[in-house]
Design a protein around this motif. Sequence first.
Motif, PDB file in Angstrom:
ATOM      1  N   ASN A  12      64.573 -70.421  99.295  1.00  0.00           N
ATOM      2  CA  ASN A  12      64.517 -69.340  98.313  1.00  0.00           C
ATOM      3  C   ASN A  12      63.171 -68.635  98.474  1.00  0.00           C
ATOM      4  O   ASN A  12      62.147 -69.140  98.022  1.00  0.00           O
ATOM      5  N   LYS A  14      62.268 -65.984  97.133  1.00  0.00           N
ATOM      6  CA  LYS A  14      61.899 -65.276  95.902  1.00  0.00           C
ATOM      7  C   LYS A  14      61.468 -63.841  96.231  1.00  0.00           C
ATOM      8  O   LYS A  14      61.971 -63.254  97.194  1.00  0.00           O
ATOM      9  N   HIS A  98      68.938 -69.491  88.519  1.00  0.00           N
ATOM     10  CA  HIS A  98      67.596 -70.005  88.815  1.00  0.00           C
ATOM     11  C   HIS A  98      66.740 -69.942  87.544  1.00  0.00           C
ATOM     12  O   HIS A  98      66.883 -69.026  86.740  1.00  0.00           O
ATOM     13  N   GLU A 168      66.657 -78.310  89.540  1.00  0.00           N
ATOM     14  CA  GLU A 168      65.283 -77.849  89.689  1.00  0.00           C
ATOM     15  C   GLU A 168      64.568 -77.991  88.346  1.00  0.00           C
ATOM     16  O   GLU A 168      64.681 -77.106  87.479  1.00  0.00           O
ATOM     17  N   ILE A 173      58.603 -76.538  89.489  1.00  0.00           N
ATOM     18  CA  ILE A 173      58.732 -75.347  90.342  1.00  0.00           C
ATOM     19  C   ILE A 173      57.378 -74.653  90.504  1.00  0.00           C
ATOM     20  O   ILE A 173      56.764 -74.228  89.520  1.00  0.00           O
ATOM     21  N   GLY A 174      56.925 -74.602  91.734  1.00  0.00           N
ATOM     22  CA  GLY A 174      55.676 -73.893  92.043  1.00  0.00           C
ATOM     23  C   GLY A 174      54.435 -74.541  91.481  1.00  0.00           C
ATOM     24  O   GLY A 174      53.369 -73.927  91.442  1.00  0.00           O
ATOM     25  N   SER A 214      58.743 -77.899  94.232  1.00  0.00           N
ATOM     26  CA  SER A 214      57.586 -78.362  95.016  1.00  0.00           C
ATOM     27  C   SER A 214      57.963 -79.302  96.157  1.00  0.00           C
ATOM     28  O   SER A 214      57.249 -80.262  96.433  1.00  0.00           O
ATOM     29  N   GLY A 235      61.177 -73.491  97.748  1.00  0.00           N
ATOM     30  CA  GLY A 235      60.557 -72.201  97.447  1.00  0.00           C
ATOM     31  C   GLY A 235      59.350 -71.975  98.344  1.00  0.00           C
ATOM     32  O   GLY A 235      59.484 -71.614  99.514  1.00  0.00           O
ATOM     33  N   GLY A 236      58.174 -72.241  97.813  1.00  0.00           N
ATOM     34  CA  GLY A 236      56.913 -71.953  98.512  1.00  0.00           C
ATOM     35  C   GLY A 236      56.880 -72.432  99.958  1.00  0.00           C
ATOM     36  O   GLY A 236      56.484 -71.678 100.855  1.00  0.00           O
TER      37      GLY A 236
HETATM   38  O1  LIG Z   1      62.256 -72.517  92.684  1.00  0.00           O
HETATM   39  C1  LIG Z   1      62.330 -73.172  93.694  1.00  0.00           C
HETATM   40  C2  LIG Z   1      63.434 -72.998  94.650  1.00  0.00           C
HETATM   41  O2  LIG Z   1      64.475 -72.255  94.087  1.00  0.00           O
HETATM   42  C3  LIG Z   1      61.284 -74.146  94.045  1.00  0.00           C
HETATM   43  O3  LIG Z   1      60.101 -73.487  94.266  1.00  0.00           O
HETATM   44  P1  LIG Z   1      58.851 -74.295  94.868  1.00  0.00           P
HETATM   45  O4  LIG Z   1      59.380 -75.062  96.065  1.00  0.00           O
HETATM   46  O5  LIG Z   1      57.853 -73.245  95.214  1.00  0.00           O
HETATM   47  O6  LIG Z   1      58.401 -75.226  93.793  1.00  0.00           O
END
Ligand SMILES: O=C(CO)COP(=O)(O)O
Length: 260
Positions: A12, A14, A98, A168, A173-174, A214, A235-236
Motif C-alpha cells: 500500500n 498510500k 483502510h 491492521e 500503522i506507521g 509496521s 505500507g512504509g
Molecule cells: O497501513 C498500512 C498498510 O495498509 C501499514 O502501514 P505501515 O507498514 O507503514 O505501518
Amino acid sequence: MQPMRKLIIGANWKSNGTIQSIRSLVQTVLNPAIIDYKNTEVVIAPMYIHLPIVKDILKSDFHLGAQNCSLTGPGAYTGEVAAEHLKDLGIPWVILGHSERRHIYGESDAVIAEKVKRAGALGLKTIICVGENLDERVAGTTTEVVSRQLDAIKYSLSDWNNVVIAYEPVWAIGTGKTATPEQAQEVHGSIRLWIGSNIGRLVANSTRVIYGGSVTDENCKELLVLDDIDGFLVGGASLKPAFKTILEICDNHKPGKTFT
Ligand SMILES: O=C(CO)COP(=O)(O)O
C-alpha cells in the motif's frame, strides 16, 4: 494433497511517490525480485493516478490494486473514482476500509459495506481492512471491534473467493510498533473463527487473513510462521528496497498453508 492458502503480500503505497520515484521502485525493487509467483501473490497499490504508469512497466506476475473506490457509480460525483473505472482500467484489486479512510475521512462501517458490495458486484477482488485503535486495545475490546467491522460487511459479499481480510491494528500503522506474534495470532484466529461461524468452515479455511502495521524485513518472518497469518499488507517498507527482501523472505519461508 490438501489445498493451500496462497501467500499474499500487498504493497500500500498510500499517497506517496512521484512519477520518477515509482518508476525507479518498480524497476529496481519489484521487477528484479526473485519469487515464485505460483506460491506467492503480490498486489501493488499505488495512487489512482499512478496506476496506468505502474501497469505499463510492472512485470505481469504482479497484480495491481487501488487503495479505495467511490461509494457511488460513475456520474456527477466530482473527484471520485468508481469501481467501474477500476474495472475499465483492468485493475483487479481494491483495498477497502483502510483505517486512514475510516479515521481521517470518516468512513463508517456502513459506507465501507456499500463500497465492498459495489466492488464485489463487479467482480473486483477486495482487501478489506479491520483493526482496533489504541484505546480499544487498552480497553480489551479488540475482538469486539473487529467482529463489529466484519459484521458490517457480512451481507455485502457474495463471493468470498475474492476476499482477503487485512488485520491492521491502528496503533501499529506507521508507528514502528508491530503487534507481537501472540497479539497478531489471537486476532487472526478470531477473524477465522468469525468467518467460520458466520460464513462457513470451508470459507474460513480458504480465506487469506493478512497482517499490516509496521511490517519490515526484520519482523515479517516471526509473524509469517503463525498459523493464521497468510501474508502482509505493507505500507512504509513497501516504498523501500526492503520490500524486495520481504517478498523474498516470505516466498522462501512458506509456500502456502495447508487447510486445517
Ligand atoms: O497501513 C498500512 C498498510 O495498509 C501499514 O502501514 P505501515 O507498514 O507503514 O505501518
